[in-house]
Design a protein around this motif. Sequence first.
Motif, short mmCIF file in Angstrom:
data_model
loop_
_atom_site.label_atom_id
_atom_site.label_comp_id
_atom_site.label_asym_id
_atom_site.label_seq_id
_atom_site.Cartn_x
_atom_site.Cartn_y
_atom_site.Cartn_z
N GLN A 1 -5.56 8.17 2.09
CA GLN A 1 -5.35 8.92 0.83
C GLN A 1 -5.73 10.39 0.98
O GLN A 1 -5.38 11.20 0.13
CB GLN A 1 -6.13 8.25 -0.32
CG GLN A 1 -7.62 8.53 -0.37
CD GLN A 1 -8.44 7.75 0.67
OE1 GLN A 1 -7.89 7.02 1.48
NE2 GLN A 1 -9.74 7.92 0.64
N THR B 1 -6.90 -0.91 -7.16
CA THR B 1 -7.38 -0.23 -5.95
C THR B 1 -8.10 1.06 -6.30
O THR B 1 -9.07 1.43 -5.64
CB THR B 1 -6.22 0.10 -5.00
OG1 THR B 1 -5.24 0.86 -5.72
CG2 THR B 1 -5.59 -1.15 -4.42
N THR B 2 -7.63 1.74 -7.34
CA THR B 2 -8.31 2.97 -7.77
C THR B 2 -9.73 2.64 -8.21
O THR B 2 -10.67 3.38 -7.91
CB THR B 2 -7.52 3.62 -8.94
OG1 THR B 2 -6.23 3.99 -8.46
CG2 THR B 2 -8.24 4.85 -9.47
N CYS C 1 -6.60 5.23 -2.86
CA CYS C 1 -7.33 4.14 -2.22
C CYS C 1 -6.97 4.07 -0.74
O CYS C 1 -6.00 4.67 -0.29
CB CYS C 1 -6.95 2.83 -2.88
SG CYS C 1 -5.19 2.43 -2.73
N THR C 2 -7.77 3.31 -0.03
CA THR C 2 -7.48 3.01 1.37
C THR C 2 -6.73 1.68 1.44
O THR C 2 -6.69 0.92 0.47
CB THR C 2 -8.78 2.88 2.18
OG1 THR C 2 -9.47 1.72 1.72
CG2 THR C 2 -9.68 4.10 2.02
N ASP D 1 -9.10 -1.01 0.64
CA ASP D 1 -9.32 -1.23 -0.79
C ASP D 1 -8.27 -2.20 -1.35
O ASP D 1 -8.57 -3.02 -2.22
CB ASP D 1 -9.25 0.09 -1.57
CG ASP D 1 -10.36 1.07 -1.18
OD1 ASP D 1 -11.47 0.61 -0.83
OD2 ASP D 1 -10.11 2.29 -1.23
N ASP E 1 -9.00 6.66 5.86
CA ASP E 1 -8.82 7.35 4.58
C ASP E 1 -7.44 7.99 4.49
O ASP E 1 -7.30 9.22 4.40
CB ASP E 1 -9.91 8.42 4.38
CG ASP E 1 -11.26 7.81 4.05
OD1 ASP E 1 -11.28 6.87 3.23
OD2 ASP E 1 -12.28 8.28 4.58
N SER F 1 -12.21 11.07 -7.07
CA SER F 1 -11.78 9.89 -6.33
C SER F 1 -10.27 9.81 -6.46
O SER F 1 -9.75 9.85 -7.57
CB SER F 1 -12.46 8.64 -6.89
OG SER F 1 -12.02 7.48 -6.19
N LYS G 1 -16.63 2.28 -4.86
CA LYS G 1 -17.29 2.52 -3.56
C LYS G 1 -17.79 3.96 -3.47
O LYS G 1 -18.88 4.22 -2.96
CB LYS G 1 -16.31 2.24 -2.42
CG LYS G 1 -15.97 0.76 -2.22
CD LYS G 1 -14.97 0.62 -1.07
CE LYS G 1 -14.45 -0.80 -0.95
NZ LYS G 1 -13.39 -0.93 0.08
N CYS H 1 -2.34 -0.02 -7.92
CA CYS H 1 -3.00 1.27 -8.18
C CYS H 1 -4.20 1.07 -9.10
O CYS H 1 -5.30 1.48 -8.78
CB CYS H 1 -2.03 2.30 -8.76
SG CYS H 1 -2.83 3.78 -9.40
N HIS I 1 -11.86 1.76 -5.10
CA HIS I 1 -12.18 2.97 -4.33
C HIS I 1 -13.22 3.83 -5.04
O HIS I 1 -14.20 4.26 -4.43
CB HIS I 1 -10.90 3.78 -4.07
CG HIS I 1 -11.10 4.88 -3.09
ND1 HIS I 1 -11.36 4.64 -1.75
CD2 HIS I 1 -11.13 6.23 -3.23
CE1 HIS I 1 -11.52 5.79 -1.12
NE2 HIS I 1 -11.39 6.76 -2.00
N TYR J 1 0.87 -1.19 0.00
CA TYR J 1 0.00 0.00 0.00
C TYR J 1 0.90 1.23 0.00
O TYR J 1 1.77 1.37 0.86
CB TYR J 1 -0.89 -0.02 1.25
CG TYR J 1 -1.80 1.16 1.41
CD1 TYR J 1 -2.65 1.58 0.38
CD2 TYR J 1 -1.84 1.87 2.61
CE1 TYR J 1 -3.50 2.66 0.54
CE2 TYR J 1 -2.71 2.94 2.79
CZ TYR J 1 -3.53 3.34 1.75
OH TYR J 1 -4.37 4.41 1.91
#
Length: 342
Positions: free
Chosen positions: A105, A153-154, A291-292, A295, A103, A288, A160, A150, A157, A88
Amino acid sequence: MKTMRAVRYLGPKQDFKLQAVAIPEPGAGAVRVKIAACGMCHTELHLLDGLLDMGRRDFTVGHEIAGVIEAVGDGVPAERIGERVIVYFMEGCLECQYCRAGDEQLCTAPIGQAGFFSDGGYADYIVTRARNCVVVPAHVKLHEIATMGCAGTTAVHAGKMAGIQPGEWVVVNGIGGVGFALVQYALLAGAKVIGVGIGAARLALATELGVHGVIDAAETQDVVGAVTAMTGRGADVVFELVGAEATMQNATKMLRPRGRLVLIGYEAASYNNHPLELILREAKVMGSVGCTLQDLHDIVALVADGKMRAVVDLALPLDDFATGLAALAAKTLLGRAVLVMA
Ligand SMILES: [Zn+2]
Ligand SMILES: [Zn+2]
């Protein structure tokens, strides 16, 4: 001093440089990962062109990192050595209101962000927090999962953020690295998905992944009209990944009333629309970013379970990073390019 290879960012409008730098030692709570692979993201091009400049210089680029833990710092159990992991890339302060909610990010005082302003993954090794290393099951290839660090996960995220509901019409405006992941995630959420992109090969793969329709943006005069024809009243959700003025305007105009537009990709263009485009639709526009950590756990599980897959087009040795960047800039890749360390 033991050294390793690392591709360094020296400043905007300067080429990245492959250099020998010291192999980092893990401090308390941290681990050293021997990097197996690092995906190549469009972000690297925005470091080069100066669009993304977080004020730091002289760090290693790359944030789609997977490898094997080979050393641990104080407080990290030695049993973690040998774990296959994906990293991450955010290192939030863990104390601000955003970090407290998970969060990272959005952290107001991040300690690090691998490949964005602190050392990343175009290198042989990286030191990162132990908690940032998510275990990758043995049957998942490291060079494939790396690209999901990335791209995947992007997508999770942003998906969501949009709150996709089953049966909704979702348009993915820009089929490429993130786009392929978003298509899969939206389908999993039960949406009917339309992929808008350029090139028969990309759109064929989107079709193979299960989208309900594709639109070739290079060959379609009226993309908004084409989306309306497929959906009836327009899309419930549009993910905008291209960032050109025309695509952002189209993305707005293809929303149905109460539609949600999620901006993810960017170039130099501004988001430029008359307010009535939003007012008359009671539309929502949101951004957006990244990501977390959760994620990342989610995407690893989705890939491990065979529900999503990485789309990797090109694998290169680290020393050939410039070839990969040129392919990224030429926009000819079907999915991701990935650097595989020897
Ligand atoms: Zn924070
Ligand atoms: Zn990225």
